[in-house]
Design a protein around this motif. Structure first.
Motif, PDB file in Angstrom:
ATOM      1  N   LEU A  18       4.980 -47.867 -39.308  1.00  0.00           N
ATOM      2  CA  LEU A  18       6.004 -47.750 -38.324  1.00  0.00           C
ATOM      3  C   LEU A  18       6.303 -49.341 -38.014  1.00  0.00           C
ATOM      4  CD1 LEU A  18       6.576 -46.552 -35.711  1.00  0.00           C
ATOM      5  CD2 LEU A  18       4.380 -46.960 -34.449  1.00  0.00           C
ATOM      6  N   TYR A  19       5.585 -50.255 -37.608  1.00  0.00           N
ATOM      7  CA  TYR A  19       5.972 -51.869 -37.456  1.00  0.00           C
ATOM      8  C   TYR A  19       7.196 -52.066 -38.166  1.00  0.00           C
ATOM      9  CZ  TYR A  19       1.762 -52.106 -34.198  1.00  0.00           C
ATOM     10  OH  TYR A  19       0.675 -52.327 -33.539  1.00  0.00           O
ATOM     11  N   ASP A  20       6.939 -51.222 -39.757  1.00  0.00           N
ATOM     12  CA  ASP A  20       8.252 -51.817 -40.019  1.00  0.00           C
ATOM     13  C   ASP A  20       9.453 -50.935 -40.044  1.00  0.00           C
ATOM     14  OD1 ASP A  20       6.575 -53.655 -41.754  1.00  0.00           O
ATOM     15  OD2 ASP A  20       5.998 -52.333 -43.643  1.00  0.00           O
ATOM     16  N   LEU A  21       9.104 -49.898 -39.722  1.00  0.00           N
ATOM     17  CA  LEU A  21      10.506 -49.132 -38.983  1.00  0.00           C
ATOM     18  C   LEU A  21      10.890 -50.139 -37.913  1.00  0.00           C
ATOM     19  CD1 LEU A  21      12.368 -47.022 -39.351  1.00  0.00           C
ATOM     20  CD2 LEU A  21      10.083 -45.633 -38.043  1.00  0.00           C
ATOM     21  N   CYS A  22      10.448 -50.197 -37.240  1.00  0.00           N
ATOM     22  CA  CYS A  22      11.069 -50.653 -35.394  1.00  0.00           C
ATOM     23  C   CYS A  22      10.849 -52.194 -35.296  1.00  0.00           C
ATOM     24  CB  CYS A  22       9.599 -50.339 -34.193  1.00  0.00           C
ATOM     25  SG  CYS A  22       9.415 -48.680 -34.151  1.00  0.00           S
ATOM     26  N   PHE A  23      10.524 -53.236 -36.577  1.00  0.00           N
ATOM     27  CA  PHE A  23      10.442 -54.446 -36.171  1.00  0.00           C
ATOM     28  C   PHE A  23      11.482 -55.181 -37.454  1.00  0.00           C
ATOM     29  CE2 PHE A  23       6.529 -53.950 -33.762  1.00  0.00           C
ATOM     30  CZ  PHE A  23       7.179 -54.459 -32.881  1.00  0.00           C
ATOM     31  N   ALA A  24      12.659 -56.387 -37.872  1.00  0.00           N
ATOM     32  CA  ALA A  24      13.218 -56.404 -38.108  1.00  0.00           C
ATOM     33  C   ALA A  24      12.500 -57.355 -39.321  1.00  0.00           C
ATOM     34  CB  ALA A  24      13.805 -57.381 -37.939  1.00  0.00           C
ATOM     35  N   PRO A  25      12.981 -57.024 -41.045  1.00  0.00           N
ATOM     36  CA  PRO A  25      11.946 -57.708 -42.101  1.00  0.00           C
ATOM     37  C   PRO A  25      11.567 -58.768 -41.725  1.00  0.00           C
ATOM     38  CG  PRO A  25      14.349 -56.442 -42.665  1.00  0.00           C
ATOM     39  CD  PRO A  25      14.752 -56.499 -40.787  1.00  0.00           C
ATOM     40  N   GLY A  58       3.100 -43.756 -32.133  1.00  0.00           N
ATOM     41  CA  GLY A  58       2.908 -45.006 -30.771  1.00  0.00           C
ATOM     42  C   GLY A  58       1.944 -45.502 -31.697  1.00  0.00           C
ATOM     43  N   ALA A  59       1.798 -47.020 -31.701  1.00  0.00           N
ATOM     44  CA  ALA A  59       0.430 -47.726 -32.186  1.00  0.00           C
ATOM     45  C   ALA A  59       0.845 -49.339 -31.459  1.00  0.00           C
ATOM     46  CB  ALA A  59       0.461 -48.199 -33.027  1.00  0.00           C
ATOM     47  N   ILE A  60      -0.363 -49.717 -30.900  1.00  0.00           N
ATOM     48  CA  ILE A  60      -0.114 -50.966 -29.880  1.00  0.00           C
ATOM     49  C   ILE A  60      -1.965 -51.874 -30.597  1.00  0.00           C
ATOM     50  CG2 ILE A  60      -2.055 -50.430 -28.139  1.00  0.00           C
ATOM     51  CD1 ILE A  60      -0.324 -52.236 -26.526  1.00  0.00           C
ATOM     52  N   ARG A  61      -1.851 -53.014 -31.147  1.00  0.00           N
ATOM     53  CA  ARG A  61      -2.668 -54.282 -31.103  1.00  0.00           C
ATOM     54  C   ARG A  61      -3.048 -54.987 -29.975  1.00  0.00           C
ATOM     55  NH1 ARG A  61      -1.626 -53.678 -38.015  1.00  0.00           N
ATOM     56  NH2 ARG A  61      -2.937 -51.891 -38.354  1.00  0.00           N
ATOM     57  N   HIS A  62      -3.969 -55.555 -30.958  1.00  0.00           N
ATOM     58  CA  HIS A  62      -4.403 -57.152 -29.778  1.00  0.00           C
ATOM     59  C   HIS A  62      -5.531 -58.127 -30.458  1.00  0.00           C
ATOM     60  CE1 HIS A  62      -2.552 -54.195 -25.870  1.00  0.00           C
ATOM     61  NE2 HIS A  62      -3.172 -54.948 -26.369  1.00  0.00           N
ATOM     62  N   TRP A  63      -5.226 -59.279 -30.004  1.00  0.00           N
ATOM     63  CA  TRP A  63      -6.107 -60.008 -30.912  1.00  0.00           C
ATOM     64  C   TRP A  63      -6.439 -61.129 -29.925  1.00  0.00           C
ATOM     65  CZ3 TRP A  63      -5.330 -59.297 -35.990  1.00  0.00           C
ATOM     66  CH2 TRP A  63      -4.517 -58.639 -37.153  1.00  0.00           C
ATOM     67  N   PRO A  64      -7.762 -61.659 -30.251  1.00  0.00           N
ATOM     68  CA  PRO A  64      -8.333 -62.791 -29.787  1.00  0.00           C
ATOM     69  C   PRO A  64      -7.380 -64.187 -29.829  1.00  0.00           C
ATOM     70  CG  PRO A  64      -9.264 -62.221 -31.511  1.00  0.00           C
ATOM     71  CD  PRO A  64      -9.069 -61.628 -31.962  1.00  0.00           C
ATOM     72  N   VAL A  65      -7.024 -64.980 -29.091  1.00  0.00           N
ATOM     73  CA  VAL A  65      -6.411 -66.145 -28.765  1.00  0.00           C
ATOM     74  C   VAL A  65      -7.392 -67.445 -27.848  1.00  0.00           C
ATOM     75  CG1 VAL A  65      -4.462 -65.729 -29.426  1.00  0.00           C
ATOM     76  CG2 VAL A  65      -4.898 -65.944 -27.196  1.00  0.00           C
ATOM     77  N   PRO A  77       1.590 -56.284 -32.213  1.00  0.00           N
ATOM     78  CA  PRO A  77       2.432 -56.363 -31.857  1.00  0.00           C
ATOM     79  C   PRO A  77       2.136 -54.068 -31.382  1.00  0.00           C
ATOM     80  CG  PRO A  77       2.197 -56.006 -34.369  1.00  0.00           C
ATOM     81  CD  PRO A  77       0.830 -56.497 -33.967  1.00  0.00           C
ATOM     82  N   ILE A  78       3.683 -53.961 -30.320  1.00  0.00           N
ATOM     83  CA  ILE A  78       3.180 -52.298 -29.627  1.00  0.00           C
ATOM     84  C   ILE A  78       4.553 -51.524 -30.806  1.00  0.00           C
ATOM     85  CG2 ILE A  78       4.536 -53.657 -27.943  1.00  0.00           C
ATOM     86  CD1 ILE A  78       3.559 -50.632 -26.120  1.00  0.00           C
ATOM     87  N   ALA A  79       4.391 -50.749 -31.129  1.00  0.00           N
ATOM     88  CA  ALA A  79       5.856 -50.027 -31.592  1.00  0.00           C
ATOM     89  C   ALA A  79       5.548 -48.405 -31.044  1.00  0.00           C
ATOM     90  CB  ALA A  79       6.493 -50.092 -33.362  1.00  0.00           C
ATOM     91  N   VAL A  80       6.989 -48.203 -30.810  1.00  0.00           N
ATOM     92  CA  VAL A  80       7.051 -46.347 -30.445  1.00  0.00           C
ATOM     93  C   VAL A  80       7.906 -46.132 -31.457  1.00  0.00           C
ATOM     94  CG1 VAL A  80       7.895 -44.157 -28.981  1.00  0.00           C
ATOM     95  CG2 VAL A  80       6.782 -46.234 -28.019  1.00  0.00           C
ATOM     96  N   HIS A  81       7.632 -44.736 -32.338  1.00  0.00           N
ATOM     97  CA  HIS A  81       8.223 -44.057 -33.167  1.00  0.00           C
ATOM     98  C   HIS A  81      10.159 -44.162 -32.670  1.00  0.00           C
ATOM     99  CE1 HIS A  81      10.496 -41.645 -36.501  1.00  0.00           C
ATOM    100  NE2 HIS A  81       9.058 -41.880 -37.371  1.00  0.00           N
ATOM    101  N   PRO A  82      10.805 -44.045 -33.547  1.00  0.00           N
ATOM    102  CA  PRO A  82      12.417 -43.587 -32.860  1.00  0.00           C
ATOM    103  C   PRO A  82      12.351 -41.869 -31.876  1.00  0.00           C
ATOM    104  CG  PRO A  82      12.619 -45.296 -34.532  1.00  0.00           C
ATOM    105  CD  PRO A  82      11.000 -44.925 -34.907  1.00  0.00           C
ATOM    106  N   THR A  83      11.594 -41.140 -32.501  1.00  0.00           N
ATOM    107  CA  THR A  83      11.898 -40.164 -32.085  1.00  0.00           C
ATOM    108  C   THR A  83      10.689 -39.881 -30.752  1.00  0.00           C
ATOM    109  OG1 THR A  83       9.690 -39.405 -33.211  1.00  0.00           O
ATOM    110  CG2 THR A  83      12.283 -38.722 -34.754  1.00  0.00           C
TER     111      THR A  83
END
Length: 160
Positions: A18-25, A58-65, A77-83
């Protein structure tokens, strides 16, 4: 009908697709990915939504910083499938993740993104917080998950 669950190891490949689909290479060349290298995500804040066909919607991830010496949660990243775009799923994922982070006692969250979109969730520009270059400082945003969480928090964002 959409379902929501915490991401599991079985979801990983579909979420990555999904992330590959929604974001640029080359998405992993972004500076925010340097903060994720070798650091496990915050498992309780990685969410996956599936549709009635059990496909990832859709998916969302979070990281400690750390910002300076203070802990924070990096959204993305957060992404929602185009459909499923335009259905409010992205906003739902963000709000669910923020509510969970708050309940788990995380004081602050940050991201790199568009202030007009993320402002409705309480994100504001962080003047004295520096993401690794080449990040546009105007896109570094933070939300307090408890009162005063960003007060006096300054410095470079780095791995925990």
């Amino acid at each position: 009908m959409l379902t929501l669950h915490t991401e599991t190891a079985e979801d990983w490949w579909e979420v990555e697709a999904l992330y590959d689909l929604c974001f640029a290479p080359g998405r992993e060349a972004l500076s925010s990915y340097r903060l994720r290298d070798g650091v496990p995500p915050i498992a309780d804040l990685c969410l996956v939504s599936r549709d009635e066909y059990n496909a990832v919607a859709g998916a969302i991830r979070h990281w400690p910083v750390r910002v300076g010496g203070d802990p924070a949660v990096l959204l993305g990243p957060i992404a929602v499938h185009p459909t499923h775009q335009g259905e409010g799923l992205g906003a739902f994922l963000i709000q669910q993740a923020m509510d969970r982070a708050r309940a788990l006692g995380h004081p602050r969250m940050l991201l790199v993104g568009d202030a007009p979109y993320y402002g409705r969730f309480g994100f504001q520009r962080l003047q004295d917080v520096e993401m690794p270059p080449p990040t546009n400082p105007a896109r570094v945003l933070g939300a307090a998950l408890c009162d005063g969480a960003w007060d006096g928090v300054t410095g470079q964002v780095r791995q925990p």
